[in-house]
Scaffold this motif. Sequence first.
Motif, PDB file in Angstrom:
ATOM      1  N   GLU A 462     -65.170  55.390  11.643  1.00 46.15           N
ATOM      2  CA  GLU A 462     -64.045  55.508  10.701  1.00 46.15           C
ATOM      3  C   GLU A 462     -63.422  56.903  10.739  1.00 46.15           C
ATOM      4  OE1 GLU A 462     -65.803  54.318   7.013  1.00 46.15           O
ATOM      5  OE2 GLU A 462     -65.409  52.174   7.365  1.00 46.15           O
ATOM      6  N   PHE A 465     -60.407  57.444  12.927  1.00 46.10           N
ATOM      7  CA  PHE A 465     -59.116  56.895  12.495  1.00 46.10           C
ATOM      8  C   PHE A 465     -58.415  57.789  11.477  1.00 46.10           C
ATOM      9  CE2 PHE A 465     -61.082  53.256  14.367  1.00 46.10           C
ATOM     10  CZ  PHE A 465     -60.054  52.394  14.743  1.00 46.10           C
ATOM     11  N   GLN A 466     -59.096  58.811  11.003  1.00 46.42           N
ATOM     12  CA  GLN A 466     -58.504  59.668   9.980  1.00 46.42           C
ATOM     13  C   GLN A 466     -57.325  60.465  10.543  1.00 46.42           C
ATOM     14  OE1 GLN A 466     -61.635  62.087   8.317  1.00 46.42           O
ATOM     15  NE2 GLN A 466     -62.715  60.332   7.425  1.00 46.42           N
ATOM     16  N   ALA A 470     -53.565  53.453  12.455  1.00 44.99           N
ATOM     17  CA  ALA A 470     -54.587  52.552  12.988  1.00 44.99           C
ATOM     18  C   ALA A 470     -54.135  51.891  14.283  1.00 44.99           C
ATOM     19  CB  ALA A 470     -54.940  51.490  11.947  1.00 44.99           C
ATOM     20  N   GLU A 471     -52.835  51.603  14.395  1.00 42.90           N
ATOM     21  CA  GLU A 471     -52.346  50.923  15.596  1.00 42.90           C
ATOM     22  C   GLU A 471     -52.366  51.820  16.831  1.00 42.90           C
ATOM     23  OE1 GLU A 471     -48.693  52.296  13.224  1.00 42.90           O
ATOM     24  OE2 GLU A 471     -50.658  51.376  12.836  1.00 42.90           O
ATOM     25  N   THR A 479     -63.148  44.884  13.601  1.00 42.34           N
ATOM     26  CA  THR A 479     -61.784  44.720  13.067  1.00 42.34           C
ATOM     27  C   THR A 479     -61.673  45.153  11.613  1.00 42.34           C
ATOM     28  OG1 THR A 479     -61.519  42.854  14.607  1.00 42.34           O
ATOM     29  CG2 THR A 479     -59.906  42.992  12.864  1.00 42.34           C
ATOM     30  N   ILE A 481     -61.439  47.973  10.077  1.00 43.83           N
ATOM     31  CA  ILE A 481     -60.433  48.999   9.773  1.00 43.83           C
ATOM     32  C   ILE A 481     -59.036  48.394   9.872  1.00 43.83           C
ATOM     33  CG2 ILE A 481     -59.456  51.218  10.495  1.00 43.83           C
ATOM     34  CD1 ILE A 481     -62.260  51.986  11.474  1.00 43.83           C
ATOM     35  N   TYR A 482     -58.817  47.561  10.859  1.00 43.49           N
ATOM     36  CA  TYR A 482     -57.508  46.909  11.014  1.00 43.49           C
ATOM     37  C   TYR A 482     -57.260  45.909   9.877  1.00 43.49           C
ATOM     38  CZ  TYR A 482     -58.186  48.809  15.711  1.00 43.49           C
ATOM     39  OH  TYR A 482     -58.426  49.641  16.781  1.00 43.49           O
ATOM     40  N   ASP A 485     -56.048  48.003   6.998  1.00 42.15           N
ATOM     41  CA  ASP A 485     -54.698  48.532   7.173  1.00 42.15           C
ATOM     42  C   ASP A 485     -53.677  47.458   7.551  1.00 42.15           C
ATOM     43  OD1 ASP A 485     -55.790  50.968   6.612  1.00 42.15           O
ATOM     44  OD2 ASP A 485     -55.786  51.702   8.674  1.00 42.15           O
ATOM     45  N   TYR A 524     -52.117  54.169  23.593  1.00 44.74           N
ATOM     46  CA  TYR A 524     -53.014  54.518  22.492  1.00 44.74           C
ATOM     47  C   TYR A 524     -53.345  56.005  22.516  1.00 44.74           C
ATOM     48  CZ  TYR A 524     -53.470  49.474  22.757  1.00 44.74           C
ATOM     49  OH  TYR A 524     -53.197  48.138  22.812  1.00 44.74           O
TER      50      TYR A 524
END
Length: 610
Positions: A462, A465-466, A470-471, A479, A481-482, A485, A524
């Motif tokens: 996690e 992702f900070q 997220a994308e 999944t 976290i997705y 969000d 990405y």
Amino acid sequence: MSSGSGGKTPQALLVFGSLTAGVAGFLVFCRLVSASLPVWSNYAMFGDAIVALAVLAFCFLNPKTRESLPQGALGIAALMMVGTVLALSTAYQLAAYLKLPVDLLSFSESPFVNDVLKFQLGLPIYTPPQDNNSYPYTPGAPILTYLISAAFGHGDSIPYYRVVQFSYVVLACVVATSVCDLLARGLLSDGEYMNRFLWAPVWFLFLFLLATDRQFNPYTHSLHNDGLALLVAVSAYWLIARHALTRRQWLVVVMAVLPALGFLVKQKQLMWAGIFLVYLLAVGNVPRRQVLLFLLCSAISVSVAVGTCYLLWGVNFVWWVFVGLGSKQVSFLRIVQHLFDARNYAMMGLFAGWLLVLRNGSRMAAALWVSWLLAFGIQTYTSGVAWVTNHLGSGVLLSGCWFFVALIKIWPVAEGRASLLNRFQEGAAVLMVILLFGALGFARKPRNPIPPDFNRYVADIEKEFQGVPAEKVLLDNGTWIYLRDKVVMKDRSAPVSLHAGKNQPEINRAALAETIRRIEQKTYDKILARQIFTDQSAYDFQDRGSGVKAAILANYVEVRRIPRVQGIHDWWPMSMIADISVMVPKTPGAHSSPHACFASSQFQGSAPSQ
């Protein structure tokens, strides 16, 4: 059917006392293995023990009550106590898995939650293969699970999804218990089946163990369609057993509809249409009109189910559900290996068939047994497409149903007052059942199998992702976290591994081309990939040459590594909790990561299952 000469009250007391003694035994077991329990459990342990002793003493020391109990009740009560201890120990372990807040428990959890997310957002469940964010399972299980969870106010809770999923398994055990009762009523005499009220709890407890078998039902506690498929399959066999006893026409109508509903859960549930037809032709005394009605309704219901899915998702549905799986090869060697793996359960069903059917000679008994044999055989065949044996899950559970009915047939029951020899025979029968289930691996320690390091692993993921949308962060599997969000990601490792699996003759490069292109364009900002420097990577398992892993290594460089979870030795599969390489786009002139030379043995895990 008689339940004993003295009525049900003494039997109800015996059931209550045996279950209470089992709970007390479970709490003692927890104390012996230092399992974590709340403080009040100490009081519960002593209270249960006192109540159990009082009730059982009343049942067996009071002459009037003892005489009211049917013969063989003592041995059945002993099985009930042991079954309670084993079932509660299993439930203790599984409860820790159910509470996990992230979808990393099995290979199927990420695609499962991804389907839920798409349904929430009103997006198509099946997208073009080149997106690599769909999976070849039909969507009944995730959609139903989400709807139930949302109805209770937990539409975004992964642990709640698992609780709902596991409720299907518990319900399947209830239905399987009813299957045992129906088989016993149809295949045993009144004198043989006189302990109906006592056997039911025993059946449920031991069938629960089979429904959570670590080898043949390894995913029923995780987000996988196996839990609901187990309920569908057992319900299908319940229809057969019920029809054999009652010959009600409405059961034939339900038989015609159930395979279509089962297809929405798992494609292979369509097999029940063929099994139902064989049963109706074999059982005898079924009017030709009913058989024709069954065929017509089956064709209509299956056409409606498949047609509705096609209208909703078009050719993408056809590709994922039929073409994607259709490219897999069934291995004869795997079929034989899985049959040998399931030998104990196959022998249970065959022994029951020899005892209850071949020596009986009735057409109804033969139709019931052939229906089980067909289901077990078809599941053994389909298991040849994969390396895991979960395809045999419902067949194993139904084998248990037949075994327990056969057990009643040979259960030692004394004529008149029980002698010492009768008691010895009964004790030997109880011991054999306990040892059998112990040998099958159902003696689990009541312990929490999730180490504290798992929370560290999740927190490290996690953290990546900070401060980043997220994308823009591609996590290969997982999944949660997705879901939080509300982002649907492409290029996930589970569908990629489907296109490059070793159980198909060639890699589907057309389905991988767009994923490779997006990686080469450095779409990405980060890629979080497990075991990317080994041949265990889901992006190119065993280095078949998918091109996806090569594109990642050519265009991204590892900047740090999230260490694998320490203290876990069994997972579904281990690659779900392996080391994660945090990759960022290479800058011009950048060199490959120094970690690329690490030996494969530094990574723990196995292939993602299909």
